[in-house]
Enzyme design. Structure first.
Site, PDB file in Angstrom:
ATOM      1  N   HIS A  30      23.987  29.888  33.936  1.00  0.00           N
ATOM      2  CA  HIS A  30      23.149  30.045  34.316  1.00  0.00           C
ATOM      3  C   HIS A  30      23.794  31.681  34.857  1.00  0.00           C
ATOM      4  CE1 HIS A  30      20.535  30.271  37.832  1.00  0.00           C
ATOM      5  NE2 HIS A  30      21.222  30.752  38.493  1.00  0.00           N
ATOM      6  N   MET A  38      17.627  37.951  40.201  1.00  0.00           N
ATOM      7  CA  MET A  38      17.272  38.265  41.631  1.00  0.00           C
ATOM      8  C   MET A  38      17.375  40.157  41.543  1.00  0.00           C
ATOM      9  SD  MET A  38      20.200  36.030  43.249  1.00  0.00           S
ATOM     10  CE  MET A  38      20.810  35.744  41.420  1.00  0.00           C
ATOM     11  N   SER A  42      26.555  28.088  36.778  1.00  0.00           N
ATOM     12  CA  SER A  42      26.895  29.782  36.848  1.00  0.00           C
ATOM     13  C   SER A  42      28.090  30.218  37.078  1.00  0.00           C
ATOM     14  CB  SER A  42      26.485  29.543  38.328  1.00  0.00           C
ATOM     15  OG  SER A  42      26.517  31.359  38.870  1.00  0.00           O
ATOM     16  N   MET A  47      15.356  28.008  45.304  1.00  0.00           N
ATOM     17  CA  MET A  47      16.495  28.180  46.079  1.00  0.00           C
ATOM     18  C   MET A  47      17.176  27.072  47.124  1.00  0.00           C
ATOM     19  SD  MET A  47      17.977  30.302  44.221  1.00  0.00           S
ATOM     20  CE  MET A  47      19.478  31.025  45.240  1.00  0.00           C
ATOM     21  N   ASP A  56      19.247  25.616  43.144  1.00  0.00           N
ATOM     22  CA  ASP A  56      20.669  26.548  42.709  1.00  0.00           C
ATOM     23  C   ASP A  56      21.093  27.215  44.139  1.00  0.00           C
ATOM     24  OD1 ASP A  56      22.415  28.355  42.199  1.00  0.00           O
ATOM     25  OD2 ASP A  56      20.473  30.054  41.432  1.00  0.00           O
ATOM     26  N   MET A 100      21.888  40.425  39.875  1.00  0.00           N
ATOM     27  CA  MET A 100      21.480  41.515  41.211  1.00  0.00           C
ATOM     28  C   MET A 100      21.531  42.724  41.109  1.00  0.00           C
ATOM     29  SD  MET A 100      24.002  38.451  43.209  1.00  0.00           S
ATOM     30  CE  MET A 100      24.081  37.089  43.157  1.00  0.00           C
ATOM     31  N   HIS A 157      18.479  34.537  35.729  1.00  0.00           N
ATOM     32  CA  HIS A 157      17.978  34.324  37.142  1.00  0.00           C
ATOM     33  C   HIS A 157      18.134  35.611  37.783  1.00  0.00           C
ATOM     34  CE1 HIS A 157      18.935  32.913  41.821  1.00  0.00           C
ATOM     35  NE2 HIS A 157      17.734  32.967  41.316  1.00  0.00           N
ATOM     36  N   ASP A 178      23.268  35.193  36.905  1.00  0.00           N
ATOM     37  CA  ASP A 178      22.729  35.580  38.054  1.00  0.00           C
ATOM     38  C   ASP A 178      22.637  37.227  37.770  1.00  0.00           C
ATOM     39  OD1 ASP A 178      22.293  32.986  39.707  1.00  0.00           O
ATOM     40  OD2 ASP A 178      24.685  32.573  39.752  1.00  0.00           O
TER      41      ASP A 178
HETATM   42  C1  DX5 Z   1      23.376  32.449  44.728  1.00  0.00           C
HETATM   43  C2  DX5 Z   1      23.014  32.196  42.600  1.00  0.00           C
HETATM   44  C3  DX5 Z   1      23.531  31.352  42.624  1.00  0.00           C
HETATM   45  C4  DX5 Z   1      25.112  30.565  42.969  1.00  0.00           C
HETATM   46  C5  DX5 Z   1      25.200  29.436  43.440  1.00  0.00           C
HETATM   47  O1  DX5 Z   1      22.580  33.370  44.685  1.00  0.00           O
HETATM   48  O2  DX5 Z   1      21.552  32.724  42.592  1.00  0.00           O
HETATM   49  O3  DX5 Z   1      23.518  30.947  40.817  1.00  0.00           O
HETATM   50  O4  DX5 Z   1      25.444  31.217  41.398  1.00  0.00           O
HETATM   51  O5  DX5 Z   1      26.751  28.925  43.518  1.00  0.00           O
HETATM   52  P1  DX5 Z   1      26.866  27.625  44.134  1.00  0.00           P
HETATM   53  O6  DX5 Z   1      26.863  27.009  42.838  1.00  0.00           O
HETATM   54  O7  DX5 Z   1      28.592  28.583  44.922  1.00  0.00           O
HETATM   55  O8  DX5 Z   1      26.640  27.925  45.568  1.00  0.00           O
HETATM   56 ZN    ZN Z   2      21.523  31.759  40.427  1.00  0.00          ZN
END
Ligand code: DX5
Ligand code: ZN
Length: 220
Positions: free
Chosen positions: A31, A66, A8, A135, A173, A35, A64, A33
């Site tokens: 990956h 969110m 990620s 998750m 994740d 948000m 991903h 993210d």
């Molecule tokens: C959290 C993200 C993850 C995050 C994971 O909401 O969806 O992808 O980057 O980070 P680590 O591996 O540090 O938990």
């Molecule tokens: Zn993620």
């Protein structure tokens, strides 16, 4: 079963993302993210950033989302060329029709569930998805601790996927380390997202190799 490692970039240096992508070239996916500061209390970036990453990334982009209202926004990420687009079950209005739209555009369609969201309603719908994301932390931030009580969802998913005969990826994740990746692989995951354990602990290539070895030793 094939093990896939998806670093990620949430924990990477946002000012040098092209360089950061080069440091994880031995991974299988990147990956990404997205948000919106509504679905989760944190803000990253949107479609323009993904379009730019798409132009320079040597690895397929695993998006991903969110975000609220993925029914409206997710297809744009597929149109930007993302390899896979995963939206949250808690945010979507019509999961099946959105998954079908994503597949029509040419992306893999994924559905994600937060730690407290049951998976049972989706077990009958698995054929509509290419991947399911369980998750293992509350979404929003990197660097949190793996929530092991989510593992029964993977066990249920693995059995349900086997019953379909389809190759549906099961992704975890959040809080993935050399220790927790073994637990998740044992429970049925095959695709592993890792942010801080790839970017914050020494050399990413080495970390990817360690995670891959730990998962491979425990995957069924
Ligand atoms: C959290 C993200 C993850 C995050 C994971 O909401 O969806 O992808 O980057 O980070 P680590 O591996 O540090 O938990
Ligand atoms: Zn993620």
């Amino acid at each position: 079963m094939t093990v896939r490692i998806a670093p990620s970039i949430l924990t990477a240096d946002f000012a040098n993302l092209e360089h950061e992508l080069g440091r994880i070239a031995t991974a299988d996916l990147v990956h990404v993210d997205v948000m919106d500061n509504h679905f989760v209390p944190n803000l990253t970036f949107g479609q323009r950033m993904v379009e730019s990453l798409q132009r320079v990334s040597p690895l397929p982009l695993d998006i991903h989302l969110m975000i609220d209202d993925p029914d409206r926004w997710a297809p744009g990420y597929a149109e930007a060329g993302a390899y896979s687009v995963t939206f949250h079950a808690e945010a979507v209005a019509d999961a099946v029709s959105l998954a079908r739209r994503l597949r029509d555009i040419g992306a893999r369609a994924g559905i994600a569930v937060k730690p407290g969201t049951p998976i049972e309603p989706y077990l009958e719908l698995l054929h509509e998805f290419d991947q399911v994301l369980v998750m293992t932390v509350e979404p929003g931030f990197g660097g949190q601790s793996f929530i092991e009580s989510t593992m029964p969802k993977l066990v249920a998913l693995r059995a349900a996927v086997a019953a379909t005969g389809l190759d549906i990826w099961l992704q975890v994740d959040g809080g993935i380390t050399e220790r927790s990746i073994a637990i998740a692989a044992e429970a049925g995951a095959d695709t592993f997202v890792a942010g801080s354990s790839v970017f914050n602990v020494g050399e990413p290539h080495m970390q990817i190799a360690l995670l891959r070895a730990a998962a491979s030793a425990h995957v069924h």
